[in-house]
Design a protein around this motif. Structure first.
Motif, PDB file in Angstrom:
ATOM      1  N   SER A   1       0.859  -1.187   0.000  1.00 40.45           N
ATOM      2  CA  SER A   1       0.000   0.000   0.000  1.00 40.45           C
ATOM      3  C   SER A   1       0.888   1.228   0.000  1.00 40.45           C
ATOM      4  O   SER A   1       2.044   1.173   0.429  1.00 40.45           O
ATOM      5  CB  SER A   1      -0.890   0.012   1.248  1.00 40.45           C
ATOM      6  N   ILE A   2       0.317   2.347  -0.446  1.00 42.15           N
ATOM      7  CA  ILE A   2       1.019   3.620  -0.274  1.00 42.15           C
ATOM      8  C   ILE A   2       1.300   3.847   1.220  1.00 42.15           C
ATOM      9  O   ILE A   2       2.269   4.509   1.590  1.00 42.15           O
ATOM     10  CB  ILE A   2       0.201   4.788  -0.880  1.00 42.15           C
ATOM     11  N   ALA A   3       0.460   3.213   2.070  1.00 41.57           N
ATOM     12  CA  ALA A   3       0.656   3.308   3.520  1.00 41.57           C
ATOM     13  C   ALA A   3       1.947   2.627   3.968  1.00 41.57           C
ATOM     14  O   ALA A   3       2.431   2.886   5.068  1.00 41.57           O
ATOM     15  CB  ALA A   3      -0.528   2.681   4.257  1.00 41.57           C
ATOM     16  N   GLY A   4       2.489   1.764   3.118  1.00 43.80           N
ATOM     17  CA  GLY A   4       3.760   1.129   3.437  1.00 43.80           C
ATOM     18  C   GLY A   4       4.953   1.926   2.974  1.00 43.80           C
ATOM     19  O   GLY A   4       6.102   1.564   3.238  1.00 43.80           O
ATOM     20  N   LYS A   5       4.685   3.029   2.274  1.00 43.77           N
ATOM     21  CA  LYS A   5       5.751   3.890   1.775  1.00 43.77           C
ATOM     22  C   LYS A   5       5.801   5.227   2.506  1.00 43.77           C
ATOM     23  O   LYS A   5       6.826   5.886   2.535  1.00 43.77           O
ATOM     24  CB  LYS A   5       5.571   4.147   0.273  1.00 43.77           C
ATOM     25  N   GLU A   6       4.671   5.654   3.065  1.00 45.54           N
ATOM     26  CA  GLU A   6       4.635   6.901   3.836  1.00 45.54           C
ATOM     27  C   GLU A   6       3.540   6.811   4.896  1.00 45.54           C
ATOM     28  O   GLU A   6       2.430   6.360   4.628  1.00 45.54           O
ATOM     29  CB  GLU A   6       4.380   8.108   2.920  1.00 45.54           C
ATOM     30  N   VAL A   7       3.879   7.206   6.095  1.00 46.95           N
ATOM     31  CA  VAL A   7       2.937   7.132   7.215  1.00 46.95           C
ATOM     32  C   VAL A   7       2.039   8.358   7.213  1.00 46.95           C
ATOM     33  O   VAL A   7       2.486   9.472   6.938  1.00 46.95           O
ATOM     34  CB  VAL A   7       3.705   7.039   8.557  1.00 46.95           C
ATOM     35  N   TYR A   8       0.759   8.155   7.495  1.00 48.12           N
ATOM     36  CA  TYR A   8      -0.187   9.277   7.553  1.00 48.12           C
ATOM     37  C   TYR A   8      -0.849   9.334   8.925  1.00 48.12           C
ATOM     38  O   TYR A   8      -0.827   8.349   9.677  1.00 48.12           O
ATOM     39  CB  TYR A   8      -1.218   9.170   6.427  1.00 48.12           C
ATOM     40  N   PRO A   9      -1.432  10.481   9.282  1.00 45.50           N
ATOM     41  CA  PRO A   9      -2.033  10.642  10.609  1.00 45.50           C
ATOM     42  C   PRO A   9      -3.056   9.550  10.909  1.00 45.50           C
ATOM     43  O   PRO A   9      -3.919   9.245  10.079  1.00 45.50           O
ATOM     44  CB  PRO A   9      -2.700  12.022  10.540  1.00 45.50           C
ATOM     45  N   ASN A  10      -2.942   8.966  12.082  1.00 46.26           N
ATOM     46  CA  ASN A  10      -3.852   7.940  12.595  1.00 46.26           C
ATOM     47  C   ASN A  10      -3.731   6.602  11.853  1.00 46.26           C
ATOM     48  O   ASN A  10      -4.488   5.678  12.116  1.00 46.26           O
ATOM     49  CB  ASN A  10      -5.310   8.411  12.579  1.00 46.26           C
ATOM     50  N   GLY A  11      -2.760   6.497  10.939  1.00 44.65           N
ATOM     51  CA  GLY A  11      -2.565   5.249  10.215  1.00 44.65           C
ATOM     52  C   GLY A  11      -1.633   4.293  10.924  1.00 44.65           C
ATOM     53  O   GLY A  11      -1.531   3.118  10.546  1.00 44.65           O
ATOM     54  N   ASN A  12      -0.933   4.806  11.935  1.00 46.90           N
ATOM     55  CA  ASN A  12       0.106   4.115  12.720  1.00 46.90           C
ATOM     56  C   ASN A  12       0.295   2.615  12.472  1.00 46.90           C
ATOM     57  O   ASN A  12       1.219   2.197  11.785  1.00 46.90           O
ATOM     58  CB  ASN A  12      -0.085   4.400  14.220  1.00 46.90           C
ATOM     59  N   VAL A  13      -0.563   1.774  13.056  1.00 48.09           N
ATOM     60  CA  VAL A  13      -0.340   0.322  12.990  1.00 48.09           C
ATOM     61  C   VAL A  13      -0.592  -0.229  11.591  1.00 48.09           C
ATOM     62  O   VAL A  13       0.155  -1.096  11.114  1.00 48.09           O
ATOM     63  CB  VAL A  13      -1.204  -0.418  14.035  1.00 48.09           C
ATOM     64  N   TYR A  14      -1.612   0.268  10.905  1.00 53.36           N
ATOM     65  CA  TYR A  14      -1.839  -0.187   9.534  1.00 53.36           C
ATOM     66  C   TYR A  14      -0.625   0.134   8.667  1.00 53.36           C
ATOM     67  O   TYR A  14      -0.143  -0.717   7.914  1.00 53.36           O
ATOM     68  CB  TYR A  14      -3.093   0.455   8.937  1.00 53.36           C
ATOM     69  N   CYS A  15      -0.125   1.360   8.779  1.00 50.59           N
ATOM     70  CA  CYS A  15       1.067   1.739   8.013  1.00 50.59           C
ATOM     71  C   CYS A  15       2.253   0.852   8.377  1.00 50.59           C
ATOM     72  O   CYS A  15       3.040   0.462   7.505  1.00 50.59           O
ATOM     73  CB  CYS A  15       1.415   3.210   8.270  1.00 50.59           C
ATOM     74  N   ALA A  16       2.369   0.521   9.656  1.00 55.75           N
ATOM     75  CA  ALA A  16       3.467  -0.356  10.090  1.00 55.75           C
ATOM     76  C   ALA A  16       3.353  -1.731   9.449  1.00 55.75           C
ATOM     77  O   ALA A  16       4.362  -2.319   9.029  1.00 55.75           O
ATOM     78  CB  ALA A  16       3.464  -0.480  11.615  1.00 55.75           C
ATOM     79  N   THR A  17       2.134  -2.262   9.354  1.00 53.31           N
ATOM     80  CA  THR A  17       1.976  -3.593   8.747  1.00 53.31           C
ATOM     81  C   THR A  17       2.315  -3.563   7.262  1.00 53.31           C
ATOM     82  O   THR A  17       2.899  -4.511   6.732  1.00 53.31           O
ATOM     83  CB  THR A  17       0.559  -4.154   8.933  1.00 53.31           C
ATOM     84  N   LYS A  18       1.974  -2.478   6.590  1.00 57.46           N
ATOM     85  CA  LYS A  18       2.279  -2.408   5.161  1.00 57.46           C
ATOM     86  C   LYS A  18       3.750  -2.072   4.927  1.00 57.46           C
ATOM     87  O   LYS A  18       4.325  -2.459   3.910  1.00 57.46           O
ATOM     88  CB  LYS A  18       1.350  -1.404   4.479  1.00 57.46           C
ATOM     89  N   SER A  19       4.381  -1.377   5.869  1.00 60.05           N
ATOM     90  CA  SER A  19       5.840  -1.214   5.801  1.00 60.05           C
ATOM     91  C   SER A  19       6.514  -2.567   5.942  1.00 60.05           C
ATOM     92  O   SER A  19       7.532  -2.852   5.290  1.00 60.05           O
ATOM     93  CB  SER A  19       6.323  -0.276   6.911  1.00 60.05           C
ATOM     94  N   ALA A  20       5.933  -3.409   6.771  1.00 57.73           N
ATOM     95  CA  ALA A  20       6.464  -4.765   6.936  1.00 57.73           C
ATOM     96  C   ALA A  20       6.348  -5.553   5.636  1.00 57.73           C
ATOM     97  O   ALA A  20       7.241  -6.337   5.306  1.00 57.73           O
ATOM     98  CB  ALA A  20       5.731  -5.491   8.061  1.00 57.73           C
ATOM     99  N   VAL A  21       5.267  -5.348   4.890  1.00 52.89           N
ATOM    100  CA  VAL A  21       5.118  -6.034   3.602  1.00 52.89           C
ATOM    101  C   VAL A  21       6.243  -5.616   2.652  1.00 52.89           C
ATOM    102  O   VAL A  21       6.799  -6.441   1.924  1.00 52.89           O
ATOM    103  CB  VAL A  21       3.734  -5.746   2.974  1.00 52.89           C
ATOM    104  N   THR A  22       6.587  -4.331   2.681  1.00 48.42           N
ATOM    105  CA  THR A  22       7.703  -3.847   1.871  1.00 48.42           C
ATOM    106  C   THR A  22       8.996  -4.563   2.262  1.00 48.42           C
ATOM    107  O   THR A  22       9.730  -5.083   1.410  1.00 48.42           O
ATOM    108  CB  THR A  22       7.880  -2.325   2.043  1.00 48.42           C
ATOM    109  N   ALA A  23       9.282  -4.612   3.567  1.00 48.78           N
ATOM    110  CA  ALA A  23      10.516  -5.243   4.044  1.00 48.78           C
ATOM    111  C   ALA A  23      10.515  -6.742   3.767  1.00 48.78           C
ATOM    112  O   ALA A  23      11.543  -7.314   3.363  1.00 48.78           O
ATOM    113  CB  ALA A  23      10.689  -4.979   5.534  1.00 48.78           C
ATOM    114  N   LEU A  24       9.381  -7.388   3.978  1.00 47.87           N
ATOM    115  CA  LEU A  24       9.301  -8.829   3.742  1.00 47.87           C
ATOM    116  C   LEU A  24       9.493  -9.158   2.263  1.00 47.87           C
ATOM    117  O   LEU A  24      10.118 -10.164   1.912  1.00 47.87           O
ATOM    118  CB  LEU A  24       7.963  -9.384   4.232  1.00 47.87           C
ATOM    119  N   SER A  25       8.954  -8.311   1.398  1.00 44.54           N
ATOM    120  CA  SER A  25       9.135  -8.532  -0.040  1.00 44.54           C
ATOM    121  C   SER A  25      10.605  -8.457  -0.415  1.00 44.54           C
ATOM    122  O   SER A  25      11.113  -9.271  -1.198  1.00 44.54           O
ATOM    123  CB  SER A  25       8.329  -7.502  -0.843  1.00 44.54           C
TER     124      SER A  25
END
Length: 253
Positions: free
Chosen positions: A140-164
């Protein structure tokens, strides 16, 4: 011999769109999701429309034992998976970290990270035995940049980036391609799920601009998969024209 695509979260949205598109390209399909009735209905529709073989397996990716038992119990010929599309994922809530729900956090982490890992471990080993394969992880774009109140969701999609990135390294010697696809705003059931069924609030997310639709992402995934064997698209970000960043959207009126 027809190729096989395994798609998680196939009962709606991007997963369902991928099922139709890959079937149109003569792939046989393994469709997974939590809602067995929807899987069966989709399988019948696809089989009738495209004349391909479809296997369904209903389970929740959060349940490790269920993932392993359901996948491993598939007949042997279905384990020759050419393409795995890790589409199952969700967001729950939109709250500042101090007000977040523990249950929402667990649901997102267990689905978006652990669920992806459970499925990937099983199928990656099939691919290693088969000597080839391709894994598409829905970020998700949420895995590339964090947005207000997205905290944990953004963290999970950042993890998808790292896992990939980690998968690409670990599976390199086995000739397995790995791609992360990062969509911006896509109008699916995503916002309804995030807002616990509040359709009015979900609709406002997409008000005033033309968001992406599920088929836009399915076509992007097909582009990635259809590259020659020596070409891998490491990651791709896909946004609506009206969206510049995770939070910068031009809305008419």
């Amino acid at each position: 011999m027809a190729k096989i695509a395994l798609i998680t979260g196939a009962t709606a949205g991007i997963g369902e769109a991928c099922a139709h598109l890959f079937a149109a390209q003569h792939y046989n399909l393994v469709l997974t999701g939590r809602r067995h009735d929807r899987l069966e209905k989709l399988a019948q529709e696809i089989n009738a429309k495209y004349n391909v073989e479809v296997a369904v397996s209903a389970f929740d990716v959060r349940n490790r034992d269920s993932v392993i038992s359901n996948l491993e119990s598939l007949p042997e010929h279905w384990k020759h998976v050419d393409v795995l599309i890790n589409n199952a994922g969700l967001s729950q809530g939109l709250d500042p970290i101090q007000n977040g729900s523990f249950d929402d956090w667990d649901t997102m982490i267990d689905t978006n990270i652990k669920g992806l890992l459970y499925v990937s471990k099983v199928v990656a080993n099939w691919m290693i035995n088969n000597g080839q394969g391709q894994i598409i992880n829905l970020g998700s774009i949420a895995g590339k940049e964090v947005y207000p109140n997205g905290n944990v969701y953004c963290a999970t999609k950042s993890a998808v980036t790292a896992l990939s990135e980690g998968m690409r390294i670990d599976l390199l010697s086995h000739g397995i391609r790995v791609t992360a696809v990062h969509p911006g705003a896509v109008e699916t059931e995503f916002s309804e799920v995030r807002f616990k069924g509040d359709k009015d609030r979900a609709k406002k997310v997409y008000a005033g601009f033309d968001p992406l639709v599920a088929n836009d992402i399915a076509e992007t995934i097909w582009f990635v998969v259809s590259r020659p064997a020596h070409v891998n698209i490491n990651e791709i970000i896909v946004m609506p024209t009206a969206q510049a960043t995770a939070t910068n959207i031009f809305r008419k009126g």
